[in-house]
Motif scaffolding. Structure first.
Motif, mmCIF file in Angstrom:
data_model
loop_
_atom_site.group_PDB
_atom_site.id
_atom_site.type_symbol
_atom_site.label_atom_id
_atom_site.label_comp_id
_atom_site.label_asym_id
_atom_site.label_seq_id
_atom_site.Cartn_x
_atom_site.Cartn_y
_atom_site.Cartn_z
ATOM 1 N N SER A 182 -36.080 36.096 30.750
ATOM 2 C CA SER A 182 -35.863 36.696 31.775
ATOM 3 C C SER A 182 -34.690 36.531 33.322
ATOM 4 C CB SER A 182 -37.279 36.673 31.969
ATOM 5 O OG SER A 182 -37.892 37.601 31.530
ATOM 6 N N LEU B 88 -31.290 36.618 31.687
ATOM 7 C CA LEU B 88 -30.800 37.639 31.535
ATOM 8 C C LEU B 88 -30.630 38.653 33.109
ATOM 9 C CD1 LEU B 88 -30.044 40.134 29.163
ATOM 10 C CD2 LEU B 88 -32.045 40.536 29.457
ATOM 11 N N ASN B 89 -31.392 38.584 33.975
ATOM 12 C CA ASN B 89 -31.601 39.326 35.789
ATOM 13 C C ASN B 89 -30.064 38.921 35.971
ATOM 14 O OD1 ASN B 89 -32.064 41.378 37.330
ATOM 15 N ND2 ASN B 89 -33.827 39.933 38.533
ATOM 16 N N GLN C 296 -26.936 40.463 34.743
ATOM 17 C CA GLN C 296 -27.238 41.726 34.732
ATOM 18 C C GLN C 296 -26.711 42.037 35.693
ATOM 19 O OE1 GLN C 296 -30.874 43.293 33.473
ATOM 20 N NE2 GLN C 296 -30.214 43.637 31.575
ATOM 21 N N GLN C 297 -27.082 40.965 36.757
ATOM 22 C CA GLN C 297 -26.276 41.429 38.296
ATOM 23 C C GLN C 297 -25.074 40.837 38.523
ATOM 24 O OE1 GLN C 297 -29.672 39.185 40.362
ATOM 25 N NE2 GLN C 297 -31.140 40.856 41.036
ATOM 26 N N GLN D 271 -22.369 41.295 36.334
ATOM 27 C CA GLN D 271 -21.900 42.405 35.753
ATOM 28 C C GLN D 271 -21.926 43.677 36.439
ATOM 29 O OE1 GLN D 271 -20.264 42.332 32.553
ATOM 30 N NE2 GLN D 271 -20.301 40.433 32.362
ATOM 31 N N ALA D 272 -23.415 44.126 37.076
ATOM 32 C CA ALA D 272 -23.071 45.077 37.827
ATOM 33 C C ALA D 272 -21.778 45.068 39.440
ATOM 34 C CB ALA D 272 -24.783 44.653 38.448
ATOM 35 N N ARG E 169 -18.200 45.034 37.364
ATOM 36 C CA ARG E 169 -18.173 47.024 38.085
ATOM 37 C C ARG E 169 -18.011 47.426 39.070
ATOM 38 N NH1 ARG E 169 -22.519 45.944 33.930
ATOM 39 N NH2 ARG E 169 -24.313 47.101 35.235
ATOM 40 N N ASP F 131 -20.927 42.102 28.862
ATOM 41 C CA ASP F 131 -22.042 42.603 29.040
ATOM 42 C C ASP F 131 -23.122 42.156 28.305
ATOM 43 O OD1 ASP F 131 -24.269 42.517 31.282
ATOM 44 O OD2 ASP F 131 -23.996 44.486 30.765
ATOM 45 N N ASP F 132 -22.493 43.290 27.391
ATOM 46 C CA ASP F 132 -23.616 43.492 25.557
ATOM 47 C C ASP F 132 -23.503 41.603 25.114
ATOM 48 O OD1 ASP F 132 -24.047 45.952 26.059
ATOM 49 O OD2 ASP F 132 -22.401 47.005 24.069
ATOM 50 N N ASP G 48 -23.086 39.045 26.527
ATOM 51 C CA ASP G 48 -23.665 38.009 27.585
ATOM 52 C C ASP G 48 -25.286 38.804 26.727
ATOM 53 O OD1 ASP G 48 -21.736 36.478 28.619
ATOM 54 O OD2 ASP G 48 -21.401 38.049 29.976
ATOM 55 N N ARG G 49 -25.729 39.349 26.999
ATOM 56 C CA ARG G 49 -26.748 39.822 26.804
ATOM 57 C C ARG G 49 -27.787 39.457 25.511
ATOM 58 N NH1 ARG G 49 -29.020 45.769 28.954
ATOM 59 N NH2 ARG G 49 -27.146 45.381 31.281
#
Length: 178
Positions: A87, A90-91, A94-95, A97-98, A101, A157-158, A160-161
């Motif tokens: 988790s 993944l977090n 996601q950070q 990737q954000a 972006r 991103d997809d 990586d997830r």
């Protein structure tokens, strides 16, 4: 005077036989009671052995149950730790990737592609962009449209997830199978 002298002679033999029969019956009764007492002792001994065996079996079953509970608890703790690790990973992704972006949206970062300058089919002669930190020097590059760059980032991103989820599934399967 003896007891037999008091009994008339014709009856003496019958009385002696009756006394002997009475004594033999009493001895048989005594022998039967002794045998019954011994049988009772054997039954008591067998009951004690059976109770001891059942007690040992219940202790062994309880120990086995405790061991299984300990194993299950250890597995749950390992899975929880693994889940927390995945988790967090993944977090973090996601950070990242954000942020990427956001940098693309503010034009702080631009994606470009390396073009093959020797490809006559391209029909486009794009001048090389000069970049101080670029890896490829004097190569022909083209900047991507920001919308396309956002789509590429979404795809990565997809990916990586998916890789993180696959890693979590593999860790779970490995933990459960052991």
């Amino acid at each position: 005077m003896r007891l037999l002298d008091l009994i008339p002679a014709p009856w003496r033999l019958g009385v002696v036989v009756a006394l002997l029969a009475l004594l033999a019956g009493g001895a048989a009764t005594i022998a039967w009671h002794i045998q019954d007492w011994r049988y009772g002792l054997q039954l008591e001994h067998q009951a004690r052995l059976q109770a001891d065996t059942l007690n040992q079996l219940s202790l062994a079953a309880a120990a086995q149950q405790r061991a299984e509970q300990d194993q299950r608890l250890a597995l749950e703790q390992r899975l929880q730790s693994s889940d927390q690790t995945h988790s967090k990973e993944l977090n973090d992704v996601q950070q990242d990737q954000a942020r990427l972006r956001d940098r693309l949206a503010t034009a702080d970062l631009r994606l470009s592609v390396l073009l093959d300058g020797n490809d006559p089919a391209s029909g486009c002669n794009v001048p090389a962009t000069a970049a101080a930190s670029g890896v490829v020097h004097a190569a022909t590059r083209a900047r991507l449209d920001p919308a396309h760059a956002q789509r590429i980032i979404a795809i990565t991103d997809d990916g990586d997830r998916a890789l993180i989820a696959l890693k979590a599934c593999q860790a779970y399967a490995g933990a459960v199978s052991h």
